[in-house]
Design a protein around this motif. Structure first.
Motif, PDB file in Angstrom:
ATOM      1  N   UNK A  57       0.681  -1.448  -0.125  1.00  0.00           N
ATOM      2  CA  UNK A  57       0.048  -0.348  -0.383  1.00  0.00           C
ATOM      3  C   UNK A  57       1.035   1.312  -0.464  1.00  0.00           C
ATOM      4  N   UNK A  58       2.087   1.597   0.475  1.00  0.00           N
ATOM      5  CA  UNK A  58       2.643   2.396   1.228  1.00  0.00           C
ATOM      6  C   UNK A  58       3.751   2.605  -0.435  1.00  0.00           C
ATOM      7  N   UNK A  59       3.958   1.629  -1.273  1.00  0.00           N
ATOM      8  CA  UNK A  59       4.065   1.781  -2.546  1.00  0.00           C
ATOM      9  C   UNK A  59       3.118   2.287  -3.297  1.00  0.00           C
ATOM     10  N   UNK A  60       2.484   2.072  -3.879  1.00  0.00           N
ATOM     11  CA  UNK A  60       1.057   2.226  -4.098  1.00  0.00           C
ATOM     12  C   UNK A  60       0.557   3.925  -3.542  1.00  0.00           C
ATOM     13  N   UNK A  61       0.730   4.104  -2.791  1.00  0.00           N
ATOM     14  CA  UNK A  61       0.675   5.416  -1.963  1.00  0.00           C
ATOM     15  C   UNK A  61       1.761   6.349  -2.693  1.00  0.00           C
ATOM     16  N   UNK A  62       2.610   6.007  -2.593  1.00  0.00           N
ATOM     17  CA  UNK A  62       4.148   6.592  -3.252  1.00  0.00           C
ATOM     18  C   UNK A  62       4.081   7.259  -4.949  1.00  0.00           C
ATOM     19  N   UNK A  63       3.123   6.073  -5.230  1.00  0.00           N
ATOM     20  CA  UNK A  63       3.031   5.530  -6.847  1.00  0.00           C
ATOM     21  C   UNK A  63       2.816   6.954  -7.172  1.00  0.00           C
ATOM     22  N   UNK A  64       1.510   6.695  -6.362  1.00  0.00           N
ATOM     23  CA  UNK A  64      -0.132   7.751  -6.918  1.00  0.00           C
ATOM     24  C   UNK A  64       0.215   9.434  -6.963  1.00  0.00           C
ATOM     25  N   UNK A  65       1.684   9.895  -5.672  1.00  0.00           N
ATOM     26  CA  UNK A  65       1.323  10.622  -5.428  1.00  0.00           C
ATOM     27  C   UNK A  65       2.812  11.234  -6.822  1.00  0.00           C
ATOM     28  N   UNK A  66       3.799  10.044  -6.946  1.00  0.00           N
ATOM     29  CA  UNK A  66       4.147  10.643  -8.285  1.00  0.00           C
ATOM     30  C   UNK A  66       3.521  10.545  -9.187  1.00  0.00           C
ATOM     31  N   UNK A  67       2.394  10.283  -9.432  1.00  0.00           N
ATOM     32  CA  UNK A  67       1.684  10.297 -10.290  1.00  0.00           C
ATOM     33  C   UNK A  67       0.740  12.112 -10.380  1.00  0.00           C
ATOM     34  N   UNK A  68       0.898  12.361  -9.429  1.00  0.00           N
ATOM     35  CA  UNK A  68       0.777  13.762  -9.235  1.00  0.00           C
ATOM     36  C   UNK A  68       0.967  14.475  -9.271  1.00  0.00           C
ATOM     37  N   UNK A  69       2.634  14.443  -8.991  1.00  0.00           N
ATOM     38  CA  UNK A  69       3.140  15.553  -9.153  1.00  0.00           C
ATOM     39  C   UNK A  69       3.667  15.854 -10.905  1.00  0.00           C
ATOM     40  N   UNK A  70       3.614  14.744 -11.553  1.00  0.00           N
ATOM     41  CA  UNK A  70       4.139  14.764 -13.078  1.00  0.00           C
ATOM     42  C   UNK A  70       2.638  14.926 -13.601  1.00  0.00           C
ATOM     43  N   UNK A  71       1.530  14.887 -12.988  1.00  0.00           N
ATOM     44  CA  UNK A  71       0.375  15.601 -14.243  1.00  0.00           C
ATOM     45  C   UNK A  71       0.054  17.245 -13.315  1.00  0.00           C
ATOM     46  N   UNK A  72       0.783  17.627 -12.764  1.00  0.00           N
ATOM     47  CA  UNK A  72       1.422  19.029 -12.285  1.00  0.00           C
ATOM     48  C   UNK A  72       0.005  19.308 -10.976  1.00  0.00           C
TER      49      UNK A  72
END
Length: 410
Positions: A11-26
């Protein structure tokens, strides 16, 4: 036990992936919001959901429905929560009120205000507040106050607030949300105006609010004293075509009874837009300049082809007398973009279609490349001569002014 609670490391890994996605899309642009969203275990606030449901950047998790299947409460999509937290600009030591409880967003706010700040979350539904209190405590956020009350009155016991963040769709701005803000405080609210919902960040200036940002969003509607239903006008006896009005039906809706018996007029604006390009300022512009603005929806089970919107569930429309028009699109030769057009039915269909199309062209010339409007909220008893120029929308508790800046070249 769900797959999320069974594997917190995953879950922590997926949470980091979400944050990385939201940083990438601005969506995430600040370090504090990034840090908060990496820290709070989202899965603990949706224990009955699957891993895929919890850790999707753009999807909400529904936590309560009524007997008809209508959504009553949810954990909003991470993208929406991050967007609103960026709008709010919450800093350490602030006192924050959240309207609409779920637990997860209050935990994010608690991370942002830190040990020196205060967070109060309020909801009208005791089932929701009981659940939020239990989940917050289980995740270690015991300092968040959870209050069961109708948020129309705010929560005066713990104000004034530096920030008020509303996580339910609001049609009106009650006076308490203004009076319980500090001078210069900020209200972030998903506000519905003429059928369009925007998450608006308002800064307080005396007795009124002025917008500093507005973003497209969708939320479960407010309950209690703040609830407001749109009015539906069916223009065919079968219920095939419905027009939704946010601030009351036209003066004589029966004039539309025979509109669908006339030939459909069609005109094309010449205005093109990329398939993934947002056009939210066009929606707000048409809602500002068209007196009979409304939202058209078509029942897919009853659809006979009388109308041909690009989106059968949500289509910009306008009524004028016994005629109505709606905005649609058609493909271009290269298929990389679409062209805006207008269809209309009724005795004045041709003229109405052209008037709406000309407003789309005006948006293209003067508004498309410029900033959106400034939206201001004034007390309900404010006289007309004390309001800025623009469209005024009267609500129960306030008057909303939508003012566009000077026109800019496209």
């Amino acid at each position: 036990m769900t797959d999320v609670t069974a594997d917190p490391d995953r879950a922590a890994q997926l949470r980091d992936q979400i944050v990385d996605t939201l940083i990438a899309d601005g969506t995430i642009v600040s370090k504090p919001v990034e840090t908060a969203m990496r820290a709070v275990p989202r899965h603990q606030f949706a224990p009955d959901a699957s891993m895929d449901e919890v850790y999707s950047a753009y999807n909400a998790v529904f936590t309560k429905k009524d007997e008809h299947g209508v959504i009553m409460s949810s954990v909003s999509a991470p993208q929406i929560q991050a967007m609103m937290l960026e709008q709010a600009g919450i800093e350490p030591g602030m006192r924050v009120l959240e309207v609409g409880s779920g637990g997860y967003n209050a935990a994010l706010i608690a991370e942002l205000v830190g040990a020196s700040g205060e967070v109060t979350t309020v909801d009208i539904d005791p089932e929701v507040t009981d659940r939020a209190a239990r989940l917050l405590a289980g995740a270690g956020y015991t300092r968040v106050r959870v209050v069961c009350a109708d948020a129309t009155d705010g929560v005066p016991a713990y104000g004034l607030y530096d920030r008020i963040v509303v996580t339910a769709g609001a049609w009106d701005i009650p006076p308490a949300w203004v009076s319980q803000l500090t001078a210069g405080g900020r209200l972030v609210v998903p506000l519905r105006m003429r059928g369009l919902t925007r998450s608006i960040a308002f800064d307080r200036a005396g007795d009124h609010l002025t917008s500093v940002s507005a973003q497209v969003c969708g939320f479960v509607p407010m309950q209690g004293a703040g609830a407001h239903r749109e009015e539906l006008l069916l223009v065919t006896g079968t219920g095939e075509i419905g027009l939704r009005f946010d601030d009351g039906l036209p003066a004589d809706p029966s004039r539309l009874d025979n509109a669908v018996r006339t030939p459909r007029a069609e005109t094309w604006s010449g205005v093109l837009i990329g398939r993934q390009e947002p056009f939210d300022t066009l929606q707000l512009y048409l809602a500002t300049v068209l007196d009979g603005f409304c939202i058209m929806a078509v029942d897919p089970d009853l659809d006979t082809g009388l109308v041909a919107p690009a989106n059968r569930w949500f289509c910009m429309a306008a009524v004028d007398g016994g005629s109505f028009a709606y905005v649609t699109t058609r493909r271009t030769a290269d298929e990389a973009s679409v062209e805006f057009g207008v269809h209309a039915l009724g005795p004045d269909a041709v003229a109405l279609a052209e008037r709406v199309a000309e407003q789309i062209r005006t948006w293209e010339r003067e508004r498309r490349s410029g900033p959106g409007p400034v939206i201001r909220v004034y007390p309900a008893d404010t006289p007309d001569d004390q309001l800025p120029d623009g469209r005024v929308i009267d609500k129960q508790h306030c008057r909303i002014s939508i003012s566009w800046p000077a026109a800019t070249a496209a």
